[in-house]
Design an enzyme around this catalytic site. Structure first.
Site, PDB file in Angstrom:
ATOM      1  N   SER A 116       0.786  -1.396   0.072  1.00  0.00           N
ATOM      2  CA  SER A 116      -0.282   0.287  -0.088  1.00  0.00           C
ATOM      3  C   SER A 116       0.591   0.721  -0.091  1.00  0.00           C
ATOM      4  O   SER A 116       2.218   1.467   0.600  1.00  0.00           O
ATOM      5  CB  SER A 116      -0.762   0.179   1.066  1.00  0.00           C
ATOM      6  N   TYR A 140      -1.830   5.111  -4.291  1.00  0.00           N
ATOM      7  CA  TYR A 140      -2.607   6.229  -4.294  1.00  0.00           C
ATOM      8  C   TYR A 140      -2.480   7.437  -5.268  1.00  0.00           C
ATOM      9  O   TYR A 140      -1.272   8.118  -5.032  1.00  0.00           O
ATOM     10  CB  TYR A 140      -3.298   6.956  -2.878  1.00  0.00           C
ATOM     11  N   THR A 166      -6.147   2.189  -7.261  1.00  0.00           N
ATOM     12  CA  THR A 166      -7.101   2.672  -6.377  1.00  0.00           C
ATOM     13  C   THR A 166      -7.515   3.815  -6.681  1.00  0.00           C
ATOM     14  O   THR A 166      -6.865   5.272  -6.673  1.00  0.00           O
ATOM     15  CB  THR A 166      -6.387   2.396  -4.577  1.00  0.00           C
ATOM     16  N   LYS A 234      -7.996  -0.372  -9.646  1.00  0.00           N
ATOM     17  CA  LYS A 234      -9.183  -0.820  -8.114  1.00  0.00           C
ATOM     18  C   LYS A 234      -9.988  -0.033  -7.927  1.00  0.00           C
ATOM     19  O   LYS A 234     -10.050   1.290  -7.905  1.00  0.00           O
ATOM     20  CB  LYS A 234      -7.774  -1.201  -7.117  1.00  0.00           C
ATOM     21  N   HIS A 258     -13.626  -2.067  -2.340  1.00  0.00           N
ATOM     22  CA  HIS A 258     -12.584  -1.546  -0.741  1.00  0.00           C
ATOM     23  C   HIS A 258     -13.229  -1.994   0.334  1.00  0.00           C
ATOM     24  O   HIS A 258     -13.233  -1.246   1.549  1.00  0.00           O
ATOM     25  CB  HIS A 258     -12.746  -0.031  -0.489  1.00  0.00           C
TER      26      HIS A 258
END
Length: 362
Positions: A116, A140, A166, A234, A258
Site C-alpha cells: 500500500s 494512491y 486505487t 482498482k 474496498h
C-alpha cells in the site's frame, strides 16, 4: 505492549478462527479501525452474503484428477494459487514487523503481495526482504503529478512488477465504529512512504478539502504514459468504467468496493463481477476482493469471471495473532480449501473452473 505470539494457537484452522482471536488481542480502537465498515455496514455484510448465495455443483468419478494444480499465471508470473495479499495500510498496527511479515509469508506460500501507498514500512525495506515474492505497488495518486510519479519511480527502482491505482477512495468512508473508538495512529506507525511529500490542502467540506485534488480519467491517462509496468485499476464496480479504463490502455482491473469501507449500500463485488467480465470480454485480467474468507470463495470468483482474488482483513487478523507464521498458515488454509473444492467439483486446473461448475436453479 501486548504479548506478540510466535506460534499458531491450538484450534485455529480457518480464517474466521483468526478473526475471533484477533479481536481478543487487539485494542478496542485498533480493532474498530481494522474491522470497521462504512456507515451501517450494509455493503460489508452483503459481500459475504452474496458469496454464500453462490452454490457449487459437485461432480463425481472424474478422470485425470491425480495431476491437478491450482496454479495461476498473471502477467507472465506463476502463483501457487490465484491470490495476492491486498494492499493494506499501516500493518504495524497488527504486529511490529508489519508489511515485512506479510511479504515474507507471501514468498513462503508462493502468492503475490501488494504494498500500500499507506504502508508503515518503506517501498525499499519491503523489497529487501521479499525474496522471490511477486510484489506489486498500490498507488494512491497524490495532489501533484510530480509526487505521484516519485512513488512510481521508487517502486520501479525497487523491482515491483505492477502498479495498482486505487480509484474508489478519493475520500475516506464514514466509519462510525472507528469514530466512536477514537482511533488514531499510535506513535511509531505512519505512512512512511509519504513523509517527504506535501500535505493536502485543508477545507471545510468534502468537496473543498478533497475532491478538488482527486484523480480523474485524465490522471489515469497521464499515468499510463509514465510507466511500462502493467497498470491495473482498482475499485471498478461499473461496466462503463471498465470499458473506459481499457480504452486508456489499462492492463487489468480489480473489482472492489474496498471491503465495504468507503461507500455503503452498494452491490457486492461478486454480484457485479459477471457484468464486468461480459462487458470487457475474456482476455483482460480481472481480480476481485472484498469478502474472501474461504478457498471456495476463490473458486466462486474464478467461476464468475475473475482470474485471481485479493485477500484483505484476514491478513491483518492472522498477523495480529501469530505474526508471519499466522499469515503463511492462512494462505495455506486457503490453498487447501481451494484444492479440495476443485477436486470435489471435478476441476483439475484453474482453467477448468467456469459457470458450469456452479449450481443454477433454473
Amino acid at each position: 505492549m501486548r504479548n506478540i505470539m510466535t506460534s499458531i494457537p491450538a484450534g485455529v484452522c480457518s480464517l474466521s478462527d483468526y478473526e475471533h482471536r484477533a479481536q481478543q488481542v487487539l485494542s478496542e480502537s485498533v480493532w474498530a479501525y481494522l474491522s470497521g465498515a462504512a456507515m451501517d455496514g450494509h455493503t460489508h455484510r452483503r459481500n459475504r452474503q452474496k458469496l454464500d448465495d453462490v452454490l457449487l455443483q459437485q461432480r463425481i468419478l472424474c478422470e485425470g484428477m491425480g495431476q491437478g494444480s491450482c496454479q495461476q499465471t498473471l502477467f507472465g508470473r506463476t502463483l501457487a494459487l490465484p491470490l495476492l495479499i491486498a494492499p493494506l495500510a499501516y500493518q504495524k498496527l497488527a504486529h511490529p514487523m508489519g508489511e515485512l511479515a506479510s511479504v515474507q509469508a507471501a514468498a513462503a506460500q508462493g502468492v503475490g503481495f501488494c504494498l500500500s501507498t499507506l504502508a508503515s514500512s518503506t517501498i525499499e525495506q519491503v523489497a529487501e526482504v521479499s525474496g522471490q515474492a511477486e510484489r506489486w505497488f498500490q498507488l494512491y495518486c497524490q495532489p501533484s503529478r510530480e509526487e505521484t510519479l516519485r512513488l512510481v519511480r521508487r517502486a520501479e527502482a525497487a523491482g515491483y512488477s505492477a502498479i495498482i491505482v486505487t480509484a474508489d477512495a478519493p475520500i475516506n468512508g464514514v466509519r462510525n465504529a472507528e469514530q466512536r473508538a477514537g482511533f488514531a495512529l499510535p506513535e511509531g506507525v505512519s505512512a512512511v512512504n509519504l513523509d517527504a511529500l506535501a500535505k493536502p490542502q485543508q477545507g471545510d467540506s468534502v468537496f473543498a478539502c478533497w475532491m478538488g485534488q482527486a484523480p480523474d480519467w485524465q490522471t489515469l491517462e497521464w499515468l499510463r504514459g509514465q510507466t511500462d509496468l502493467p497498470l491495473l485499476l482498482k475499485g471498478v464496480m461499473h461496466p462503463d468504467d471498465a470499458i473506459r479504463a481499457i480504452a486508456l490502455g489499462i492492463d487489468g482491473l480489480v473489482v472492489s468496493n474496498h471491503g465495504g469501507r468507503v461507500l455503503d449500500s452498494q452491490p457486492s463485488t461478486i454480484e457485479v463481477l459477471p457484468r464486468i467480465r461480459q462487458a470487457i470480454g475474456p482476455n483482460l485480467p480481472i481480480l476481485l476482493d472484498s469478502g474472501i474468507r474461504r478457498g471456495s470463495d476463490i473458486f466462486k470468483a474464478i467461476a464468475l469471471g475473475a482470474d485471481a482474488v485479493l485477500l484483505g482483513r484476514p491478513v491483518f487478523y492472522a498477523l495480529a495473532v501469530a505474526g508471519p507464521l499466522g499469515i503463511a498458515h492462512c494462505l495455506r488454509i486457503l490453498r487447501d480449501e481451494l484444492e479440495a473444492t476443485m477436486a470435489l467439483c471435478g476441476c483439475a486446473s484453474i482453467t477448468d473452473i467456469g459457470r458450469h461448475t456452479l449450481f443454477h436453479n433454473d
